[in-house]
Design an enzyme around this catalytic site. Structure first.
Site, PDB file in Angstrom:
ATOM      1  N   ASN A   9       0.721   6.058  20.490  1.00 42.50           N
ATOM      2  CA  ASN A   9       1.982   6.717  20.136  1.00 42.50           C
ATOM      3  C   ASN A   9       2.669   5.847  19.090  1.00 42.50           C
ATOM      4  O   ASN A   9       3.212   4.799  19.408  1.00 42.50           O
ATOM      5  CB  ASN A   9       2.852   6.857  21.394  1.00 42.50           C
ATOM      6  CG  ASN A   9       4.239   7.382  21.079  1.00 42.50           C
ATOM      7  OD1 ASN A   9       4.509   7.828  19.957  1.00 42.50           O
ATOM      8  ND2 ASN A   9       5.132   7.327  22.064  1.00 42.50           N
ATOM      9  N   TRP A  10       2.620   6.314  17.846  1.00 41.86           N
ATOM     10  CA  TRP A  10       3.149   5.486  16.757  1.00 41.86           C
ATOM     11  C   TRP A  10       4.672   5.513  16.671  1.00 41.86           C
ATOM     12  O   TRP A  10       5.255   4.756  15.898  1.00 41.86           O
ATOM     13  CB  TRP A  10       2.553   5.948  15.420  1.00 41.86           C
ATOM     14  CG  TRP A  10       1.103   5.629  15.258  1.00 41.86           C
ATOM     15  CD1 TRP A  10       0.267   5.072  16.187  1.00 41.86           C
ATOM     16  CD2 TRP A  10       0.319   5.847  14.085  1.00 41.86           C
ATOM     17  NE1 TRP A  10      -0.996   4.942  15.659  1.00 41.86           N
ATOM     18  CE2 TRP A  10      -0.995   5.413  14.372  1.00 41.86           C
ATOM     19  CE3 TRP A  10       0.581   6.377  12.821  1.00 41.86           C
ATOM     20  CZ2 TRP A  10      -2.024   5.481  13.433  1.00 41.86           C
ATOM     21  CZ3 TRP A  10      -0.447   6.454  11.894  1.00 41.86           C
ATOM     22  CH2 TRP A  10      -1.732   6.005  12.197  1.00 41.86           C
ATOM     23  N   LYS A  11       5.307   6.431  17.403  1.00 40.50           N
ATOM     24  CA  LYS A  11       6.775   6.552  17.344  1.00 40.50           C
ATOM     25  C   LYS A  11       7.199   6.726  15.878  1.00 40.50           C
ATOM     26  O   LYS A  11       6.471   7.326  15.105  1.00 40.50           O
ATOM     27  CB  LYS A  11       7.434   5.353  18.032  1.00 40.50           C
ATOM     28  CG  LYS A  11       6.847   5.157  19.441  1.00 40.50           C
ATOM     29  CD  LYS A  11       7.585   4.187  20.298  1.00 40.50           C
ATOM     30  CE  LYS A  11       6.905   4.114  21.667  1.00 40.50           C
ATOM     31  NZ  LYS A  11       7.616   3.260  22.614  1.00 40.50           N
ATOM     32  N   HIS A  94       8.520  12.204  26.610  1.00 46.36           N
ATOM     33  CA  HIS A  94       8.578  10.742  26.506  1.00 46.36           C
ATOM     34  C   HIS A  94       9.987  10.263  26.854  1.00 46.36           C
ATOM     35  O   HIS A  94      10.973  10.910  26.511  1.00 46.36           O
ATOM     36  CB  HIS A  94       8.201  10.304  25.088  1.00 46.36           C
ATOM     37  CG  HIS A  94       7.976   8.831  24.987  1.00 46.36           C
ATOM     38  ND1 HIS A  94       9.021   7.941  24.863  1.00 46.36           N
ATOM     39  CD2 HIS A  94       6.847   8.094  25.047  1.00 46.36           C
ATOM     40  CE1 HIS A  94       8.517   6.707  24.835  1.00 46.36           C
ATOM     41  NE2 HIS A  94       7.208   6.777  24.941  1.00 46.36           N
ATOM     42  N   GLU A  96      11.856   8.140  25.571  1.00 43.88           N
ATOM     43  CA  GLU A  96      12.773   7.999  24.422  1.00 43.88           C
ATOM     44  C   GLU A  96      13.366   9.343  24.038  1.00 43.88           C
ATOM     45  O   GLU A  96      14.508   9.425  23.579  1.00 43.88           O
ATOM     46  CB  GLU A  96      12.039   7.338  23.244  1.00 43.88           C
ATOM     47  CG  GLU A  96      11.826   5.855  23.509  1.00 43.88           C
ATOM     48  CD  GLU A  96      10.614   5.248  22.819  1.00 43.88           C
ATOM     49  OE1 GLU A  96      10.045   5.884  21.909  1.00 43.88           O
ATOM     50  OE2 GLU A  96      10.220   4.131  23.209  1.00 43.88           O
ATOM     51  N   GLU A 166       4.822   6.017  32.577  1.00 43.72           N
ATOM     52  CA  GLU A 166       5.413   5.005  31.706  1.00 43.72           C
ATOM     53  C   GLU A 166       6.734   4.537  32.297  1.00 43.72           C
ATOM     54  O   GLU A 166       7.772   5.173  32.072  1.00 43.72           O
ATOM     55  CB  GLU A 166       5.686   5.594  30.315  1.00 43.72           C
ATOM     56  CG  GLU A 166       4.452   6.028  29.568  1.00 43.72           C
ATOM     57  CD  GLU A 166       4.656   5.936  28.060  1.00 43.72           C
ATOM     58  OE1 GLU A 166       3.774   5.366  27.414  1.00 43.72           O
ATOM     59  OE2 GLU A 166       5.685   6.397  27.540  1.00 43.72           O
ATOM     60  N   GLY A 172       8.138  -1.269  25.353  1.00 40.46           N
ATOM     61  CA  GLY A 172       8.633  -2.065  24.238  1.00 40.46           C
ATOM     62  C   GLY A 172       9.301  -3.375  24.657  1.00 40.46           C
ATOM     63  O   GLY A 172       9.947  -4.032  23.854  1.00 40.46           O
ATOM     64  N   SER A 212       3.965  -1.602  27.231  1.00 37.76           N
ATOM     65  CA  SER A 212       3.515  -2.939  26.834  1.00 37.76           C
ATOM     66  C   SER A 212       2.031  -3.184  27.121  1.00 37.76           C
ATOM     67  O   SER A 212       1.646  -4.285  27.520  1.00 37.76           O
ATOM     68  CB  SER A 212       4.389  -4.018  27.486  1.00 37.76           C
ATOM     69  OG  SER A 212       5.737  -3.883  27.049  1.00 37.76           O
ATOM     70  N   GLY A 233       2.060   2.032  22.662  1.00 40.54           N
ATOM     71  CA  GLY A 233       3.055   2.084  21.593  1.00 40.54           C
ATOM     72  C   GLY A 233       2.780   1.006  20.558  1.00 40.54           C
ATOM     73  O   GLY A 233       1.890   1.147  19.717  1.00 40.54           O
ATOM     74  N   GLY A 234       3.530  -0.085  20.639  1.00 39.05           N
ATOM     75  CA  GLY A 234       3.467  -1.142  19.622  1.00 39.05           C
ATOM     76  C   GLY A 234       2.061  -1.596  19.257  1.00 39.05           C
ATOM     77  O   GLY A 234       1.737  -1.736  18.069  1.00 39.05           O
TER      78      GLY A 234
HETATM   79  P1  13P Z   1       4.923   0.000  24.081  1.00 42.17           P
HETATM   80  O1  13P Z   1       3.413  -0.037  24.222  1.00 42.17           O
HETATM   81  O2  13P Z   1       5.407  -0.416  22.720  1.00 42.17           O
HETATM   82  O3  13P Z   1       5.602  -0.676  25.218  1.00 42.17           O
HETATM   83  O4  13P Z   1       5.323   1.568  24.179  1.00 42.17           O
HETATM   84  C1  13P Z   1       4.830   2.326  25.220  1.00 42.17           C
HETATM   85  C2  13P Z   1       5.133   3.749  24.950  1.00 42.17           C
HETATM   86  O5  13P Z   1       6.276   4.163  24.959  1.00 42.17           O
HETATM   87  C3  13P Z   1       4.010   4.648  24.630  1.00 42.17           C
HETATM   88  O6  13P Z   1       4.409   5.976  24.653  1.00 42.17           O
END
Ligand code: 13P
Length: 252
Positions: A9-11, A94, A96, A166, A172, A212, A233-234
């Site tokens: 997930n590149w956000k 998600h 967010e 999640e 994050g 994470s 994510g990251g």
């Molecule tokens: P991180 O891997 O950056 O913690 O993000 C997780 C995430 O929200 C994937 O959708």
């Protein structure tokens, strides 16, 4: 046997040029078999990335969508549009989206139903906040979120989903749930799916962990029986790190 799924997930990261470069490098990488790999770039890069991924086993997903096919909804993108851009997957609910954009599980439910109607695979996210975990309400929260987002589905539809657990406090933050804690919640989710849709369906649904996930903790998480992959994510923004996570998942 459930095939592991690693989804990135590149956000809100990467311009189209950066996304294309990533996709070219990932396509050229020596990826192991036995693991489904999905990347979810921002909307603006989907079409270009789909062009690069043609002929590669790596698949494409969007990070959100509206539930309707078209209409006067400024700033929104429809299931027809993301299909047209080359997506087979879509991340829905998600945290967010819930935290910053006011999404509710009622709205997520409309999107899940619509995604299935449009032959998209929804990656449905659930997870508790730190406060909810510390007050011992994780199971109550996750079960309410799951019931809300999957309301009205039949077993045949539920069998086409991917669920991602999640925990909000792990996203994050560099703070991962322990493999044992993640396994416990993923197992709880599978039991809920079995109650609603039957044991056979529950056994086929991939349940991912997200929060994470990094190359150095991926193997430990993937080794657990009910953790069928990761929503990353990251660490999915870097080809080297992302492929290391894929390799860890392919080992199980
Ligand atoms: P991180 O891997 O950056 O913690 O993000 C997780 C995430 O929200 C994937 O959708």
């Amino acid at each position: 046997m459930r095939e592991p799924v690693i989804a990135g997930n590149w956000k809100m990261y990467k311009t189209t040029g950066q996304a294309v470069q990533f996709a070219e490098e990932l396509k050229a990488a020596d990826l192991p078999g036995g693991c489904r790999v999905v990347i979810c770039p921002p909307f603006t890069a989907l079409h270009a990335v789909a062009g690069i991924l043609k002929g590669s086993p790596v698949e494409l997903g969007a990070q959100n969508m509206h539930h309707l096919e078209e209409g006067a909804f400024t700033g929104e993108v429809s299931p027809l549009m993301i299909r047209d851009a080359g997506c087979r997957y879509v991340i829905l609910g998600h945290s967010e989206r819930r935290q910053y954009f006011g999404e509710t599980y009622r709205g997520v439910n409309l999107k899940v139903v619509s995604a299935l109607e449009h032959r998209l695979v929804p990656i449905v996210c659930v997870g508790e906040t730190l406060q909810e975990r510390e007050s011992g309400r994780t199971e109550e929260v996750v079960s309410r979120q799951l019931a809300g987002s999957l309301a009205g589905l039949e077993a045949g539809q539920a069998g086409r989903l991917i669920i991602a657990y999640e925990p909000v406090w792990a996203i994050g933050t560099g703070r991962t749930a322990s493999a044992a804690d993640a396994q416990q919640v993923n197992r709880f989710i599978r039991d809920l799916l079995a109650e609603s849709f039957g044991r056979d369906t529950a056994q086929t649904v991939p349940i991912l962990y997200g929060g994470s996930v990094k190359p150095d903790n991926a193997a430990e998480l993937m080794a657990r029986p009910d953790i069928d992959g990761a929503l990353v994510g990251g660490a999915s923004l870097d080809v080297g790190g992302f492929t290391a996570i894929i390799r860890a998942a392919a080992g199980y």
